[in-house]
Design a protein around this motif. Structure first.
Motif, PDB file in Angstrom:
ATOM      1  N   GLU A   1     -30.660 -10.515 -19.176  1.00  0.00           N
ATOM      2  CA  GLU A   1     -32.050 -10.947 -19.000  1.00  0.00           C
ATOM      3  C   GLU A   1     -32.089 -12.475 -19.021  1.00  0.00           C
ATOM      4  O   GLU A   1     -31.516 -13.102 -19.920  1.00  0.00           O
ATOM      5  CB  GLU A   1     -32.937 -10.380 -20.113  1.00  0.00           C
ATOM      6  N   GLU A   2     -32.758 -13.057 -18.016  1.00  0.00           N
ATOM      7  CA  GLU A   2     -32.897 -14.520 -17.948  1.00  0.00           C
ATOM      8  C   GLU A   2     -34.233 -14.930 -18.559  1.00  0.00           C
ATOM      9  O   GLU A   2     -35.279 -14.388 -18.192  1.00  0.00           O
ATOM     10  CB  GLU A   2     -32.837 -14.987 -16.498  1.00  0.00           C
ATOM     11  N   ILE A   3     -34.181 -15.877 -19.472  1.00  0.00           N
ATOM     12  CA  ILE A   3     -35.403 -16.316 -20.154  1.00  0.00           C
ATOM     13  C   ILE A   3     -35.442 -17.840 -20.156  1.00  0.00           C
ATOM     14  O   ILE A   3     -34.476 -18.499 -20.569  1.00  0.00           O
ATOM     15  CB  ILE A   3     -35.444 -15.777 -21.601  1.00  0.00           C
ATOM     16  N   TYR A   4     -36.565 -18.392 -19.694  1.00  0.00           N
ATOM     17  CA  TYR A   4     -36.725 -19.848 -19.678  1.00  0.00           C
ATOM     18  C   TYR A   4     -37.567 -20.290 -20.871  1.00  0.00           C
ATOM     19  O   TYR A   4     -38.648 -19.746 -21.120  1.00  0.00           O
ATOM     20  CB  TYR A   4     -37.381 -20.302 -18.370  1.00  0.00           C
ATOM     21  N   ILE A   5     -37.051 -21.274 -21.593  1.00  0.00           N
ATOM     22  CA  ILE A   5     -37.771 -21.866 -22.723  1.00  0.00           C
ATOM     23  C   ILE A   5     -37.687 -23.381 -22.577  1.00  0.00           C
ATOM     24  O   ILE A   5     -36.579 -23.950 -22.544  1.00  0.00           O
ATOM     25  CB  ILE A   5     -37.166 -21.436 -24.075  1.00  0.00           C
ATOM     26  N   ASN A   6     -38.846 -24.020 -22.480  1.00  0.00           N
ATOM     27  CA  ASN A   6     -38.891 -25.483 -22.310  1.00  0.00           C
ATOM     28  C   ASN A   6     -38.006 -25.925 -21.131  1.00  0.00           C
ATOM     29  O   ASN A   6     -37.252 -26.901 -21.238  1.00  0.00           O
ATOM     30  CB  ASN A   6     -38.454 -26.194 -23.592  1.00  0.00           C
ATOM     31  N   HIS A   7     -38.112 -25.176 -20.027  1.00  0.00           N
ATOM     32  CA  HIS A   7     -37.374 -25.472 -18.796  1.00  0.00           C
ATOM     33  C   HIS A   7     -35.864 -25.307 -18.946  1.00  0.00           C
ATOM     34  O   HIS A   7     -35.092 -25.793 -18.104  1.00  0.00           O
ATOM     35  CB  HIS A   7     -37.689 -26.890 -18.297  1.00  0.00           C
ATOM     36  N   LYS A   8     -35.435 -24.652 -20.018  1.00  0.00           N
ATOM     37  CA  LYS A   8     -34.005 -24.379 -20.211  1.00  0.00           C
ATOM     38  C   LYS A   8     -33.769 -22.873 -20.116  1.00  0.00           C
ATOM     39  O   LYS A   8     -34.560 -22.088 -20.618  1.00  0.00           O
ATOM     40  CB  LYS A   8     -33.529 -24.903 -21.570  1.00  0.00           C
ATOM     41  N   LEU A   9     -32.675 -22.513 -19.452  1.00  0.00           N
ATOM     42  CA  LEU A   9     -32.375 -21.098 -19.243  1.00  0.00           C
ATOM     43  C   LEU A   9     -31.487 -20.557 -20.365  1.00  0.00           C
ATOM     44  O   LEU A   9     -30.416 -21.105 -20.645  1.00  0.00           O
ATOM     45  CB  LEU A   9     -31.676 -20.903 -17.895  1.00  0.00           C
ATOM     46  N   VAL A  10     -31.965 -19.487 -20.994  1.00  0.00           N
ATOM     47  CA  VAL A  10     -31.160 -18.753 -21.977  1.00  0.00           C
ATOM     48  C   VAL A  10     -30.841 -17.397 -21.363  1.00  0.00           C
ATOM     49  O   VAL A  10     -31.721 -16.713 -20.843  1.00  0.00           O
ATOM     50  CB  VAL A  10     -31.923 -18.571 -23.307  1.00  0.00           C
ATOM     51  N   LEU A  11     -29.578 -17.026 -21.403  1.00  0.00           N
ATOM     52  CA  LEU A  11     -29.156 -15.726 -20.885  1.00  0.00           C
ATOM     53  C   LEU A  11     -28.981 -14.770 -22.067  1.00  0.00           C
ATOM     54  O   LEU A  11     -28.136 -14.995 -22.937  1.00  0.00           O
ATOM     55  CB  LEU A  11     -27.850 -15.865 -20.107  1.00  0.00           C
ATOM     56  N   ALA A  12     -29.819 -13.731 -22.096  1.00  0.00           N
ATOM     57  CA  ALA A  12     -29.737 -12.720 -23.161  1.00  0.00           C
ATOM     58  C   ALA A  12     -28.887 -11.559 -22.662  1.00  0.00           C
ATOM     59  O   ALA A  12     -29.167 -10.978 -21.615  1.00  0.00           O
ATOM     60  CB  ALA A  12     -31.128 -12.239 -23.544  1.00  0.00           C
ATOM     61  N   VAL A  13     -27.851 -11.238 -23.417  1.00  0.00           N
ATOM     62  CA  VAL A  13     -26.930 -10.157 -23.052  1.00  0.00           C
ATOM     63  C   VAL A  13     -27.042  -9.058 -24.105  1.00  0.00           C
ATOM     64  O   VAL A  13     -26.719  -9.279 -25.277  1.00  0.00           O
ATOM     65  CB  VAL A  13     -25.475 -10.661 -22.973  1.00  0.00           C
ATOM     66  N   THR A  14     -27.535  -7.900 -23.704  1.00  0.00           N
ATOM     67  CA  THR A  14     -27.714  -6.791 -24.639  1.00  0.00           C
ATOM     68  C   THR A  14     -26.537  -5.825 -24.528  1.00  0.00           C
ATOM     69  O   THR A  14     -26.186  -5.373 -23.439  1.00  0.00           O
ATOM     70  CB  THR A  14     -29.027  -6.038 -24.356  1.00  0.00           C
TER      71      THR A  14
END
Length: 210
Positions: free
Chosen positions: A82-95
């Motif tokens: 899942e790709e999640i943007y926070i403060n214009h930064k991309l965090v990749l969540a891997v479940t």
């Protein structure tokens, strides 16, 4: 998925932070540890202190995770991204889901397969008892339990002392390590005993006793 709330929880049994993935062998240990325990979420682009740094190349991170999951994990693991943007930064969540194919093993640099388990915020090598427990989880379903004098001695000891180690149990009952391990694993997978792990020791209590 609320990334901010997850980050505030901090790393633990079901959560791990990684700034980036640089080694498929190393990250395979984390994937295996999650699959062998309760499952978990790997947040890539987050530093150990919870600071969001973002990922530079989402495709590269996905490639490394998939390579680790399919080439360095046995049986192979299927991560969900899942790709999640926070403060214009991309965090990749891997479940990584808790597996029905336990135990999973990770391939190390010496081309040897080892099982790992998640203990609090650490990925640790699975002990003989943990490995037996993972193997036994499915086969114990629905089995009738008949207690012998060995179990009764164990239960009496736990009622008095609250906890017991493998060494204490073998001394109490004068049985072999192998037989003691098998008995304890059966009680764990039957929901009678709980295994407590740390980097220094492992011990057993009645279920839900901290």
């Amino acid at each position: 998925m609320n990334i901010r709330e997850l980050i505030l929880q901090g790393e633990g049994t079901t959560l791990d932070f990684k700034k980036t993935i640089t080694n498929a062998e190393k990250i395979a240990k984390s994937l295996v540890a999650f699959a062998n325990n309760q499952g978990g979420v790997l947040l890539i682009g987050v530093a150990d202190d919870g600071n969001i740094v973002g990922v530079k190349s989402e495709d590269e991170e996905r490639y490394m995770i998939n390579k680790a999951a399919h080439q360095f994990c046995k049986p192979a693991i299927e991560p969900a991204f899942e790709e999640i943007y926070i403060n214009h930064k991309l965090v990749l969540a891997v479940t990584i889901s808790q597996s029905d194919l336990k135990p999973h093993y990770a391939l190390d640099a010496n081309k040897e397969w080892w099982a790992y388990y998640r203990v609090k915020d650490k990925t640790v090598l699975a002990s003989k008892i943990v490995l037996d427990m993972l193997k036994d989880e499915q086969s114990q379903a629905g089995k009738m339990i008949v207690y012998s004098d060995l179990e009764k001695k164990l239960f009496n000891y736990l009622e008095e002392q609250g906890r017991i180690t493998l060494k204490q149990f073998t001394k109490l009952t004068r049985i072999s390590n192998k037989k003691a391990q098998k008995l304890l694993v059966g009680l764990i997978t039957s929901g009678i005993l709980q295994l407590h792990l740390s980097e220094k020791e492992e011990y057993f209590t009645f279920i839900n006793v901290k």
